[in-house]
Scaffold this active site. Structure first.
Site, PDB file in Angstrom:
ATOM      1  N   SER A   1       1.316  -1.050  -0.364  1.00 19.27           N
ATOM      2  CA  SER A   1       0.083  -0.482  -0.403  1.00 19.27           C
ATOM      3  C   SER A   1       0.982   1.076  -0.310  1.00 19.27           C
ATOM      4  O   SER A   1       2.003   0.891   0.913  1.00 19.27           O
ATOM      5  CB  SER A   1      -0.815   0.073   1.407  1.00 19.27           C
ATOM      6  OG  SER A   1      -1.851   0.742   1.257  1.00 19.27           O
TER       7      SER A   1
ATOM      8  N   TYR B   1      -1.237   0.407  10.981  1.00 20.61           N
ATOM      9  CA  TYR B   1      -1.845  -0.374   9.680  1.00 20.61           C
ATOM     10  C   TYR B   1      -0.547   0.073   8.425  1.00 20.61           C
ATOM     11  O   TYR B   1       0.009  -1.176   7.646  1.00 20.61           O
ATOM     12  CB  TYR B   1      -2.731   0.416   8.746  1.00 20.61           C
ATOM     13  CG  TYR B   1      -3.076  -0.110   6.517  1.00 20.61           C
ATOM     14  CD1 TYR B   1      -3.304  -1.463   7.091  1.00 20.61           C
ATOM     15  CD2 TYR B   1      -3.234   0.862   6.268  1.00 20.61           C
ATOM     16  CE1 TYR B   1      -3.480  -1.644   5.291  1.00 20.61           C
ATOM     17  CE2 TYR B   1      -3.375   0.428   5.177  1.00 20.61           C
ATOM     18  CZ  TYR B   1      -3.556  -0.564   4.403  1.00 20.61           C
ATOM     19  OH  TYR B   1      -4.367  -0.951   3.267  1.00 20.61           O
TER      20      TYR B   1
HETATM   21  P1  NDP Z   1     -11.507  -6.055   0.965  1.00 23.62           P
HETATM   22  O1  NDP Z   1     -11.535  -5.508   2.506  1.00 23.62           O
HETATM   23  O2  NDP Z   1     -12.359  -6.306  -0.301  1.00 23.62           O
HETATM   24  O3  NDP Z   1     -10.576  -7.361   0.759  1.00 23.62           O
HETATM   25  C1  NDP Z   1     -10.256  -7.627   2.097  1.00 23.62           C
HETATM   26  C2  NDP Z   1      -9.617 -10.067   1.472  1.00 23.62           C
HETATM   27  O4  NDP Z   1      -8.905  -9.991   2.711  1.00 23.62           O
HETATM   28  C3  NDP Z   1     -11.380 -10.202   1.571  1.00 23.62           C
HETATM   29  O5  NDP Z   1     -11.482 -10.468   0.631  1.00 23.62           O
HETATM   30  C4  NDP Z   1     -11.288 -10.469   2.587  1.00 23.62           C
HETATM   31  O6  NDP Z   1     -12.073 -11.962   2.715  1.00 23.62           O
HETATM   32  C5  NDP Z   1      -9.467 -10.732   2.870  1.00 23.62           C
HETATM   33  N1  NDP Z   1      -8.834 -11.020   4.849  1.00 23.62           N
HETATM   34  C6  NDP Z   1      -8.777 -10.087   5.781  1.00 23.62           C
HETATM   35  N2  NDP Z   1      -8.276 -10.563   6.751  1.00 23.62           N
HETATM   36  C7  NDP Z   1      -8.208 -12.346   6.200  1.00 23.62           C
HETATM   37  C8  NDP Z   1      -8.048 -13.163   6.901  1.00 23.62           C
HETATM   38  N3  NDP Z   1      -7.374 -13.097   8.319  1.00 23.62           N
HETATM   39  N4  NDP Z   1      -7.872 -14.315   6.493  1.00 23.62           N
HETATM   40  C9  NDP Z   1      -8.064 -14.509   5.317  1.00 23.62           C
HETATM   41  N5  NDP Z   1      -8.967 -13.985   4.140  1.00 23.62           N
HETATM   42  C10 NDP Z   1      -8.093 -12.390   5.768  1.00 23.62           C
HETATM   43  O7  NDP Z   1     -10.563  -5.408   0.584  1.00 23.62           O
HETATM   44  P2  NDP Z   1      -8.932  -4.964  -0.431  1.00 23.62           P
HETATM   45  O8  NDP Z   1      -9.500  -5.438  -1.160  1.00 23.62           O
HETATM   46  O9  NDP Z   1      -9.149  -2.857  -0.824  1.00 23.62           O
HETATM   47  O10 NDP Z   1      -8.232  -5.220   0.035  1.00 23.62           O
HETATM   48  C11 NDP Z   1      -6.863  -5.997  -0.467  1.00 23.62           C
HETATM   49  C12 NDP Z   1      -5.676  -6.350   0.115  1.00 23.62           C
HETATM   50  O11 NDP Z   1      -5.674  -4.993  -0.144  1.00 23.62           O
HETATM   51  C13 NDP Z   1      -5.818  -5.570   1.894  1.00 23.62           C
HETATM   52  O12 NDP Z   1      -4.253  -6.004   1.779  1.00 23.62           O
HETATM   53  C14 NDP Z   1      -5.430  -4.507   1.847  1.00 23.62           C
HETATM   54  O13 NDP Z   1      -4.517  -4.234   3.153  1.00 23.62           O
HETATM   55  C15 NDP Z   1      -4.925  -3.715   0.619  1.00 23.62           C
HETATM   56  N6  NDP Z   1      -4.909  -2.448   0.219  1.00 23.62           N
HETATM   57  C16 NDP Z   1      -6.205  -1.767  -0.265  1.00 23.62           C
HETATM   58  C17 NDP Z   1      -6.005  -0.841  -0.701  1.00 23.62           C
HETATM   59  C18 NDP Z   1      -7.327  -0.116  -0.565  1.00 23.62           C
HETATM   60  O14 NDP Z   1      -7.118   1.285  -1.276  1.00 23.62           O
HETATM   61  N7  NDP Z   1      -8.881  -0.509  -1.024  1.00 23.62           N
HETATM   62  C19 NDP Z   1      -5.351   0.570  -1.103  1.00 23.62           C
HETATM   63  C20 NDP Z   1      -3.780  -0.014  -0.913  1.00 23.62           C
HETATM   64  C21 NDP Z   1      -3.823  -2.200  -0.393  1.00 23.62           C
HETATM   65  P3  NDP Z   1     -13.095 -12.158   4.546  1.00 23.62           P
HETATM   66  O15 NDP Z   1     -13.240 -11.079   5.255  1.00 23.62           O
HETATM   67  O16 NDP Z   1     -13.907 -13.778   3.661  1.00 23.62           O
HETATM   68  O17 NDP Z   1     -11.280 -13.697   4.929  1.00 23.62           O
HETATM   69  C1  8X3 Z   2      -5.126   1.702   1.712  1.00 23.58           C
HETATM   70  C2  8X3 Z   2      -4.571   2.834   1.773  1.00 23.58           C
HETATM   71  O1  8X3 Z   2      -4.209   5.051   1.800  1.00 23.58           O
HETATM   72  O2  8X3 Z   2      -6.523   4.019   3.106  1.00 23.58           O
HETATM   73  O3  8X3 Z   2      -4.076   0.844   1.899  1.00 23.58           O
HETATM   74  O4  8X3 Z   2      -4.164   3.855   3.721  1.00 23.58           O
HETATM   75  S1  8X3 Z   2      -4.690   4.915   2.663  1.00 23.58           S
END
Ligand code: NDP
Ligand code: 8X3
Length: 266
Positions: A145, A158
């Protein structure tokens, strides 16, 4: 290189980037191994990925915060692979919990963030590496991120977790030099998924405000990038990519359009 019939493991595939990646790799004719805790959602994603063109798509329960769950998931993966190599591992599971200052921080939130974003990535990688024998173009892509590059108020743990993800990715890249496995990190900025809904514990209004007046990244934008990375020629390693919406020049520096002052009037 073609991803047709290649095995792709995606963690956190029940929503957001992971679900979109399943559809995007599916459209390439790949075989999918999908993990997350919400198995019903995961099964829908598997079904939709098959409809998009996936050669096979399997959904298995996975909680990356528990070593036993990771080991069971990888054992099932091994059975599905039946001796064929795992070609791509996408360590995507994770997210943020809360936006509290350090002074107000909750142990449960801190633990959940370190468990999923850091220890989960390590556990899954350790368990999956033996399934990745020398195979031209094999790739591990970790999801970081912009938060791993720049700290912000309320984001201490985070941001620390995603900074750890960057360092782990770099160490892994060094450790796997000569093994023929590509390693890189994709570090998105603001993307509208369930990320903020999870961060704000189900408060959808609060989550929407994060993206208000902007055109954020979509999950599909990231999924297309992941497919692009994995389909580069086998000698090309994309080490690190930062992807932000045009409306986000830096963390906390976001262009927001004002809503029309007289929405009812034409
Ligand atoms: P979502 O919340 O839509 O997806 C997160 C996914 O991670 C879900 O499928 C959830 O599945 C899974 N997950 C969370 N905890 C666990 C766990 N303990 N075991 C297995 N699966 C887990 O968010 P995003 O798609 O945005 O996030 C995906 C990744 O991208 C993350 O690592 C996030 O930090 C990162 N990210 C997101 C950004 C954004 O702005 N959206 C920007 C930068 C990075 P379930 O709950 O079913 O287990
Ligand atoms: C998610 C992007 O800027 O909300 O990783 O932390 S931010």
């Amino acid at each position: 290189m073609s991803l047709k019939d290649k095995w792709i493991l995606i963690t956190g595939a029940s929503s957001g980037f992971g679900a979109a990646a399943a559809a995007a790799f599916g459209a390439q004719g790949a075989r999918l191994l999908l993990g997350a805790r919400r198995v019903d959602r995961l099964k829908d994603v598997a079904r939709e990925s098959k409809a998009a063109g996936a050669a096979e798509a399997y959904a298995h329960a996975l909680d990356v915060s528990k070593t036993g769950s990771v080991e069971t998931f990888v054992q099932r993966t091994r059975e599905r692979l039946a001796g064929q190599p795992l070609h791509v591992l996408i360590n995507n599971a994770g997210g943020a919990h809360g936006l509290d200052t350090v002074a107000e921080g909750k142990d449960g939130d801190w633990e959940a963030m370190i468990q999923s974003n850091v220890l989960g990535l390590l556990r899954v990688t350790r368990a999956a590496l033996p399934l990745m024998p020398h195979d031209a173009g094999a790739t591990i892509i970790n999801i970081g991120s912009v938060a791993g590059h720049t700290a912000y108020e309320g984001g201490s743990v985070y941001c620390a977790a995603k900074a750890a993800e960057r360092q782990i990715t770099t160490a892994l890249r060094l450790e796997l030099l000569g093994a023929g496995i590509r390693v890189g990190t994709v570090d998105p900025g603001l993307a509208e998924t369930e990320f903020s809904i999870v961060r704000f514990k189900g408060d959808v209004q609060k989550a929407r405000k994060v993206y208000e007046g902007t055109i954020p990244l979509s999950a599909r934008d990231i999924a297309e990038t992941l497919v692009w990375i994995a389909s580069r020629p086998a000698h090309v390693n994309i080490d690190s990519l930062i992807i932000k919406p045009v409306d986000q020049a830096a963390v906390g520096k976001v262009h927001r359009r004002q809503p029309p002052s007289n929405p009812g009037k034409s």
